[in-house]
Design a protein around this motif. Structure first.
Motif, mmCIF file in Angstrom:
data_model
loop_
_atom_site.group_PDB
_atom_site.id
_atom_site.type_symbol
_atom_site.label_atom_id
_atom_site.label_comp_id
_atom_site.label_asym_id
_atom_site.label_seq_id
_atom_site.Cartn_x
_atom_site.Cartn_y
_atom_site.Cartn_z
ATOM 1 N N SER A 55 30.901 44.289 33.691
ATOM 2 C CA SER A 55 30.862 44.839 35.205
ATOM 3 C C SER A 55 31.532 43.937 36.252
ATOM 4 O O SER A 55 31.623 42.774 36.123
ATOM 5 N N SER A 56 32.085 44.731 37.329
ATOM 6 C CA SER A 56 32.832 43.962 38.397
ATOM 7 C C SER A 56 32.765 45.108 39.490
ATOM 8 O O SER A 56 32.979 46.263 39.296
ATOM 9 N N THR A 57 32.698 44.399 40.715
ATOM 10 C CA THR A 57 32.905 45.150 41.885
ATOM 11 C C THR A 57 34.376 44.618 42.424
ATOM 12 O O THR A 57 35.357 45.388 42.621
ATOM 13 N N ARG A 58 34.282 43.485 42.998
ATOM 14 C CA ARG A 58 35.490 42.864 43.548
ATOM 15 C C ARG A 58 36.836 42.643 42.811
ATOM 16 O O ARG A 58 37.909 43.140 43.189
ATOM 17 N N THR A 59 36.624 42.242 41.635
ATOM 18 C CA THR A 59 37.924 41.686 40.898
ATOM 19 C C THR A 59 38.490 42.878 40.347
ATOM 20 O O THR A 59 39.970 43.108 40.748
ATOM 21 N N ARG A 110 38.529 41.609 31.701
ATOM 22 C CA ARG A 110 37.220 40.529 31.832
ATOM 23 C C ARG A 110 36.366 40.953 30.459
ATOM 24 O O ARG A 110 36.355 42.009 30.080
ATOM 25 N N HIS A 141 37.516 31.918 35.473
ATOM 26 C CA HIS A 141 37.673 33.017 36.436
ATOM 27 C C HIS A 141 39.052 32.483 37.208
ATOM 28 O O HIS A 141 38.778 32.078 38.444
ATOM 29 N N GLN A 144 39.784 34.137 40.684
ATOM 30 C CA GLN A 144 39.004 33.729 41.852
ATOM 31 C C GLN A 144 38.978 32.413 42.617
ATOM 32 O O GLN A 144 39.048 32.304 43.720
ATOM 33 N N PRO A 269 31.764 33.515 45.792
ATOM 34 C CA PRO A 269 32.551 34.600 45.192
ATOM 35 C C PRO A 269 31.861 36.165 45.299
ATOM 36 O O PRO A 269 32.626 36.777 45.036
ATOM 37 N N LEU A 270 30.510 35.817 45.545
ATOM 38 C CA LEU A 270 29.774 37.048 45.265
ATOM 39 C C LEU A 270 29.698 37.911 43.972
ATOM 40 O O LEU A 270 30.698 37.664 43.220
ATOM 41 N N PRO A 271 28.767 38.600 43.394
ATOM 42 C CA PRO A 271 27.674 38.935 44.288
ATOM 43 C C PRO A 271 26.458 37.680 44.535
ATOM 44 O O PRO A 271 26.502 36.851 43.497
HETATM 45 N N1 CP Z 1 33.608 37.331 42.525
HETATM 46 C C1 CP Z 1 33.723 38.330 41.451
HETATM 47 O O1 CP Z 1 34.224 38.067 40.272
HETATM 48 O O2 CP Z 1 33.068 39.532 41.811
HETATM 49 P P1 CP Z 1 32.963 40.715 40.765
HETATM 50 O O3 CP Z 1 31.985 40.491 39.475
HETATM 51 O O4 CP Z 1 32.389 41.851 41.361
HETATM 52 O O5 CP Z 1 34.221 41.105 40.149
#
Ligand code: CP
Length: 311
Positions: A55-59, A110, A141, A144, A269-271
């Motif tokens: 899972s990922s939102t930002r990347t 990823r 990462h 990031q 880096p969130l979340p």
């Molecule tokens: N910072 C980061 O890698 O966020 P995601 O897991 O949402 O991609």
């Protein structure tokens, strides 16, 4: 300076400061495109494959936004379950690479396994970017970390001369990659992790950081060095909202107002889980949403350099 054109981008190890600075310069030149929410046409006809087996939102979304803003197109696997890698066939990464390199011009991957992007890259005829792989020893990462470094540079004008506190769970992929990136600059890094050794910096990372010449030290907590620290990067140790991080690993407004060096900022880096309090949002300390937005120009720069759209 070594060109990134046609090259895999799998780690921050084995790079040099000129290469990182060049990525930051290109990112800066592309920022107006991201900020004005417009697009170029320089990547017209090029396709990015985002293969996210975790899972990922930002990347994933910032990679895809970056390619769209360059004028290219995107094909995606948004979860392991939506691909044959995650099906009962258990298709290998090598076979997946040998198929996808007939579709995409560059790939961001990823995966939960250490070394997965490297394994994929060995079979791929197109450049591969590690978009976060593994946990613990060997976790990475690298893009990031580029965003983290770029954010420090934007916030302070320079990475040199900065003292960075990396605290929490050192087995997380972001921690090791950021430390590798900081090693190319004149920085001081303090690490702090809870007593439980499961959170410690992996021995191989420590050896690598030593060989890269990073000036670092382990301390028990932020409190010990707060008056020196310009940038706090605290991730974990809680992994879910059901867990609780020890108080000394939680950053909130009260901690910053009473202990922080003037001008200090908090990145993440969130979340987040409980290590980063919501009361820091929108304050002069909390710069993590800006950091997340910096993912677009950084990934635009990386894609443009790797695909050979800019020198
Ligand atoms: N910072 C980061 O890698 O966020 P995601 O897991 O949402 O991609």
């Amino acid at each position: 300076m070594d060109s990134l054109k046609g090259q895999h981008f799998l780690s921050l190890q084995g790079r040099n400061r000129d290469q990182l600075d060049h990525i930051f310069d290109v990112a800066k030149s592309l920022e107006p495109v991201a900020q004005q929410r417009t697009k170029l046409e320089i990547a017209s006809g090029k396709i990015l494959g985002t293969l996210f087996f975790e899972s990922s939102t930002r990347t994933r979304l910032s990679f895809e936004t970056a390619m769209h803003r360059l004028g290219g197109d995107v094909i995606t696997v948004a979860s392991a379950a939506s691909s044959r890698v995650g099906s009962s066939y258990g298709e290998t990464l090598g076979d997946t690479a040998r198929v996808v390199d007939g579709y995409a011009d560059v790939v961001a991957i990823r995966h939960k396994a250490v070394g997965a992007a490297d394994e994929y890259a060995r079979a791929s005829r197109v450049p591969v970017i590690d978009a976060a792989t593994g946990y613990g020893d060997g976790a990475k990462h690298p893009t990031q970390a580029l965003i983290d470094l770029y954010t420090i540079k934007k916030e302070f004008g320079s990475i040199d001369g900065k003292t960075v506190m990396i605290s929490g769970d050192m087995t997380k992929r972001v921690m090791q990659s950021l430390a590798y990136g900081l090693a190319y600059y004149d920085t001081k890094v303090y690490f702090a992790w809870p007593e439980d050794e499961k959170y410690r910096l992996p021995a191989t990372a420590e050896e690598t950081l030593g060989s890269m010449g990073l000036d670092y030290e382990r301390v028990s907590s932020y409190d010990q060095v707060a008056d020196e620290v310009d940038v706090i990067y605290g991730v974990g140790p809680a992994l879910t909202w059901d867990e609780k991080s020890p108080d000394e690993f939680v950053y909130n407004l009260a901690v910053m107002e009473t202990k922080a060096k003037p001008g200090a900022i908090v990145l993440h880096p969130l979340p987040r889980v409980d290590e980063l309090a919501f009361d820091l949002d929108g304050t002069r300390y909390g710069r993590y949403f800006e950091e997340a937005h910096n993912g677009v120009p950084i990934r635009m720069a990386l894609l443009a350099l790797i695909v050979g759209l800019v020198e």
